[in-house]
Design an enzyme around this catalytic site. Structure first.
Site, short mmCIF file in Angstrom:
data_model
loop_
_atom_site.label_atom_id
_atom_site.label_comp_id
_atom_site.label_asym_id
_atom_site.label_seq_id
_atom_site.Cartn_x
_atom_site.Cartn_y
_atom_site.Cartn_z
N HIS A 14 -1.13 -5.08 -7.51
CA HIS A 14 0.05 -5.93 -7.47
C HIS A 14 0.53 -6.05 -6.03
CE1 HIS A 14 3.43 -2.64 -7.60
NE2 HIS A 14 2.37 -2.19 -7.02
N CYS A 33 3.92 -2.86 0.71
CA CYS A 33 3.74 -3.27 -0.69
C CYS A 33 3.81 -4.79 -0.86
CB CYS A 33 4.78 -2.60 -1.58
SG CYS A 33 4.56 -0.81 -1.65
N HIS A 39 -2.34 -4.51 -3.39
CA HIS A 39 -2.68 -3.10 -3.31
C HIS A 39 -2.72 -2.56 -4.73
CE1 HIS A 39 1.73 -2.86 -3.56
NE2 HIS A 39 1.57 -1.63 -4.03
N HIS A 41 -2.93 0.81 -7.79
CA HIS A 41 -2.48 2.14 -8.21
C HIS A 41 -3.30 2.59 -9.41
CE1 HIS A 41 1.12 1.99 -5.70
NE2 HIS A 41 1.31 0.76 -6.14
N ASP A 79 -5.10 -2.98 -17.52
CA ASP A 79 -6.17 -2.26 -16.83
C ASP A 79 -7.09 -3.19 -16.05
OD1 ASP A 79 -7.51 0.11 -16.09
OD2 ASP A 79 -9.00 -0.20 -17.67
N HIS A 80 -7.26 -2.85 -14.77
CA HIS A 80 -8.08 -3.62 -13.85
C HIS A 80 -7.64 -5.08 -13.74
CE1 HIS A 80 -10.58 -0.05 -14.18
NE2 HIS A 80 -11.06 -0.41 -13.00
N GLU A 125 3.43 5.80 -10.86
CA GLU A 125 2.75 4.89 -9.94
C GLU A 125 1.82 5.68 -9.02
OE1 GLU A 125 4.69 1.34 -7.84
OE2 GLU A 125 4.62 2.89 -6.30
#
Length: 136
Positions: A14, A33, A39, A41, A79-80, A125
């Site tokens: 995100h 960010c 980037h 997490h 996810d991903h 996070e």
């Protein structure tokens, strides 16, 4: 009252930015960010439900069923993925961990059995930063 927690995991990218601000203002507030190239997490998701155990099974809820709901309604959608671009329930929102925790709550509550209540969404996070949301 019994509390039961299920832990799930997902990876997502995100960027934090407010589309109503200039690039300079976004960089000032969100720093790295707000990176134009995103980037990522490795999120750890703790879902805690509460209620009374069923007298016939001793379970608050079948944990396999709880896991299936979390996976179907949340982690499969996150996810991903790029949270800003790929996730329908985050469209038009700033994709902070705080906003994400609230959105996860909203995705889960309608799908829990009547005798079970969502108590907490705890979302890590990073190992040192997490958010807790209690539906308030």
């Amino acid at each position: 009252m019994v509390y039961l927690t299920r832990v799930e995991h997902f990876n997502a990218a995100h960027k934090l930015y407010n589309p109503n601000w200039t690039k300079e203002r976004n960089d000032e507030i969100f720093g790295l960010c707000a990176n134009e190239n995103w980037h990522g997490h490795n999120f750890e998701l703790y879902i805690t439900i509460k209620g009374s155990p069923d007298p016939d099974t001793g379970f608050l809820m079948d944990v396999k069923k709880l896991s299936s709901i979390i996976i179907e309604r949340v982690t499969d959608k996150l996810d991903h993925k790029n949270l800003n671009l790929d996730v329908d329930f985050l469209q038009g929102k700033i994709c902070s961990t705080e906003v994400l925790a609230i959105a996860i709550w909203q995705q889960l509550t309608p799908h829990l059995p009547n005798n079970v209540h969502l108590h907490r969404v705890k979302l890590y996070e990073t190992p040192r930063i997490f958010v807790e949301y209690f539906g308030e």
